[in-house]
Design an enzyme around this catalytic site. Sequence first.
Site, PDB file in Angstrom:
ATOM      1  N   LYS A  42      45.251  35.401  41.389  1.00 37.57           N
ATOM      2  CA  LYS A  42      43.771  36.159  41.326  1.00 37.57           C
ATOM      3  C   LYS A  42      43.913  37.077  42.751  1.00 37.57           C
ATOM      4  CE  LYS A  42      41.298  32.463  43.085  1.00 37.57           C
ATOM      5  NZ  LYS A  42      40.679  31.120  42.506  1.00 37.57           N
ATOM      6  N   ARG A  77      28.612  26.988  38.783  1.00 39.15           N
ATOM      7  CA  ARG A  77      28.990  28.561  38.893  1.00 39.15           C
ATOM      8  C   ARG A  77      29.300  28.994  37.605  1.00 39.15           C
ATOM      9  NH1 ARG A  77      34.394  30.038  42.297  1.00 39.15           N
ATOM     10  NH2 ARG A  77      35.376  28.945  40.490  1.00 39.15           N
ATOM     11  N   TYR A  86      33.999  50.220  72.624  1.00 43.86           N
ATOM     12  CA  TYR A  86      32.466  50.630  72.284  1.00 43.86           C
ATOM     13  C   TYR A  86      31.424  49.951  72.982  1.00 43.86           C
ATOM     14  CZ  TYR A  86      33.829  53.846  68.299  1.00 43.86           C
ATOM     15  OH  TYR A  86      34.396  54.727  67.534  1.00 43.86           O
ATOM     16  N   MET A  96      37.381  50.401  64.036  1.00 39.14           N
ATOM     17  CA  MET A  96      37.626  50.572  62.500  1.00 39.14           C
ATOM     18  C   MET A  96      39.257  50.455  62.363  1.00 39.14           C
ATOM     19  SD  MET A  96      36.779  53.560  59.895  1.00 39.14           S
ATOM     20  CE  MET A  96      35.057  53.706  60.075  1.00 39.14           C
TER      21      MET A  96
HETATM   22  C1  LIG Z   1      40.978  29.789  42.623  1.00 35.16           C
HETATM   23  C2  LIG Z   1      41.062  28.743  41.818  1.00 35.16           C
HETATM   24  C3  LIG Z   1      41.857  27.617  42.111  1.00 35.16           C
HETATM   25  C4  LIG Z   1      42.882  27.374  42.874  1.00 35.16           C
HETATM   26  O1  LIG Z   1      42.298  26.911  44.131  1.00 35.16           O
HETATM   27  P1  LIG Z   1      43.133  26.421  45.276  1.00 35.16           P
HETATM   28  O2  LIG Z   1      42.224  25.791  46.286  1.00 35.16           O
HETATM   29  O3  LIG Z   1      43.620  27.762  45.951  1.00 35.16           O
HETATM   30  O4  LIG Z   1      44.495  25.840  45.003  1.00 35.16           O
HETATM   31  C5  LIG Z   1      41.918  26.634  41.008  1.00 35.16           C
HETATM   32  N1  LIG Z   1      41.091  26.951  39.866  1.00 35.16           N
HETATM   33  C6  LIG Z   1      40.223  27.693  39.798  1.00 35.16           C
HETATM   34  C7  LIG Z   1      39.103  27.611  38.759  1.00 35.16           C
HETATM   35  C8  LIG Z   1      40.217  28.709  40.830  1.00 35.16           C
HETATM   36  O5  LIG Z   1      39.157  29.660  40.631  1.00 35.16           O
END
Ligand SMILES: *Cc1c(COP(=O)(O)O)cnc(C)c1O
Length: 811
Positions: free
Chosen positions: A484, A582, A709, A758
């Site tokens: 992801k 969540r 700045y 920036m």
């Molecule tokens: C991101 C995520 C993981 C991985 O977690 P890590 O701590 O990066 O290993 C596992 N399960 C779900 C549902 C996640 O969103």
Amino acid sequence: MYTIDLIREVLELKSYRIADYNQQITELVYDSRKVNQPEHSLFFALTAARDGHDFVNDAYLRGVRSFVVSKNVPFLETLSDVNVLIVADVLDALQRLAVYHRLTFDGTVVGIAGSNGKSVVKEWLFQLLSIDKKVYQSPKSYNSQLGVALSLWNLTAQYDIALIEAGISEPGEMERLQSLIQPEVGIFTNIGLAHSQHFISKQAKLSEKLKLFQQSNVLIAGSKYVNADQVSSNIKLLQWGEEESDLIQLLSQQPSGKGTELTIKSKDNIHTFEVPFRDRASIENILTCFTAMTYFGYTEPQIIERLQQLRPLEMRLQLKKGIANSSLIDDSYSNDLASLQISLDFLAQQNQHPRKTLILSDMEGLSSSEKLQEKLLGILSRTSLSRMIWVGPDYQWLDKLSTTTILRFASTEDLLHQLETLNIKDETVLIKGGRAFRFEQIVQRLTLRSHGTVLEINLNALSHNLMHYRAMIPNQVKLMAMVKAFSYGSGSFEVANLLQFSKVDYLTVAFADEGVELRMGGISLPIMVLSPDSDTFQTLLQYELEPEVYSMRFLNQFLDFLKANKREGYKIHVKLDTGMHRLGFLPNEVDELIECLNQHKEVKVQSCFTHLVASGDADQDDFTQHQIDTYTNCVAKLEAGVGYSFIKHVANTSAIVRWPQAHFDMVRLGIGLYGVDMDNGNGVLEKVSTLRTTITQIKDLPKTETVGYDRKGVLTRDSTIATVKIGYADGYNRKFGNGIGKMKINNQLVPTVGTICMDMCMLDVTDIEVKEGDTVEVFPDIMQASKDIGTIPYELLVNISSRVKRVYYFE
Ligand SMILES: *Cc1c(COP(=O)(O)O)cnc(C)c1O
């Protein structure tokens, strides 16, 4: 030449079944996908992360007829045309064969060990010596128990000197490597902190590494690393360093225009010369090489002349974005069969474009060796290419390569003149050439330009980390890799191609779009989508993406959509909320879920999972246990309710390490894959991402001037300030301003000055030697950097802007 019968004799085997005693063996293989001359290959069924015995079948189908196994393989029993050698330990057998072969070598074997710089010293010595000697060097990173054995196997009588690198990660390994390599001459580069988790102390690590030289006649080392008390009295110790007693004594070093000016004393002669390097590590490697060259009988002026020709190495293959939507694999640094094979394997992993082009140069010794030509033909004819572009003499034997179109050019110049006519676009191009061909000119023409800040992704490290976690879970447990958010900032298909090749079981993205990008990049693994949206249902179906289902409302929407599209049995992943609060079904919603699932054939539960909120935190272990218990109860109920089984998974990275009882059927590996160790594993993980930028300008400013700045960076002393090309638009958080952020230049840490702009920011480089154009590592320690601004490494990684070019390395 070895026959299978001779090999049987060498291994002193009693158990074997041989169909053809005269079968000639030239290649030792352990990966059924990497077989070039099947009839002359001996397949070793090694047991590592995966059991090689499971691939005997595949190797046979590819034409291999000779096998070394350690257990009964029923498939082989059914065949009459195979040679099967049965041993107790397959790796040990391979090593014993390698030792036998090693002992037939009459030249000098040089063994190289140390924490860092082994490959550089090996390659530099190769460059320095091969001007007038025939030198063999172990390929790229072949320095493990397996790699060393394979390196030795390729040694032939034509060489005068063999340079063999030895790497270890655990106590006890070096003794084995010693018995393999049996180096007459030893080189010890240095001792550092890498890989210390298995060693009690630096001393223990040093004495382990020195075991390589137990039987050597000579050992070359820095006097600050190794002294005479630490080695046996039979060994002649040749030291370099700053001591009067050192054979090569460094009297002074001064930064100079080209790099560094060194003054050294050798045999009472004093020499001053320049080398094109600045950093301490390179200077030490130079001294190591100087000492080694003295040992090989060269005079100081000869050595100095050759040293000046050295160039920094880019030994690793790089994957980068090319013009017209092409992908470039840049391996323009060397060309020999072993490294060509590595690059072609890497090319084979790339699925982002159907078309693949190889630009290949002539090789050392190719014109005179028919055997080499034959091997090259074998390799090329087994590679699927859309076309090959050959640079070098117009060999007749190339005509035999009927599997692909060949375009021929006599020289790199000729190719450069006609580069446009090749019309490179929408394809993966491997550029592989010997140094003399200067293929970097081709690479330069075909690469998309960048603005000086790059994120380097080390794919070997990613692969290492994957193996590390895979070794922690039982064989039958599946592995889902979290890709992801652009693989935590490190890339999409580039990372996913490697994961697919490494046979992970599942990939996970956050949104449907990310999944589409992977499918477009040739990824066929199953993909789970964590936050699917009802607007993307069509996309999910079109690209075979499997949604997480987290609420009744969402499930009903999806069911309606599937019904309208007349789809049945679509795979979904049920998310339970056991405490994260969540997304997910709460335990009291499971009954309703079961009822709904039983009424609808449109979906099928492929897996059911939950996410732990604090699996890495010992203070919260009671809560984690509670989550696991809740999950276990709910999932049992769900399984009984729907009447079929599905994959169960809970563990993220920290839970893989800390909660083996929560591995269930699959684990979800995230941050650890990308080399960030949240669980204090003491350096077992390898760093995957390195963010680098460059110095644009340097200026000397008097005390009381201000920088940046709002005049926030007040100078309290006369200062040297460097401006670097990274700012908050690249993902360098403004909180790093005013000395909070620290970057690394030539191995030294320097703080920021003033606010972060920036696209740029300023560093205080008063205390170190730098020049404009030097590279700068932005996050030398990402854990520390994230602490400094009160965040976590995840955030720093994913915030690295997409305008920062990603370059992938592989060796
Ligand atoms: C991101 C995520 C993981 C991985 O977690 P890590 O701590 O990066 O290993 C596992 N399960 C779900 C549902 C996640 O969103």
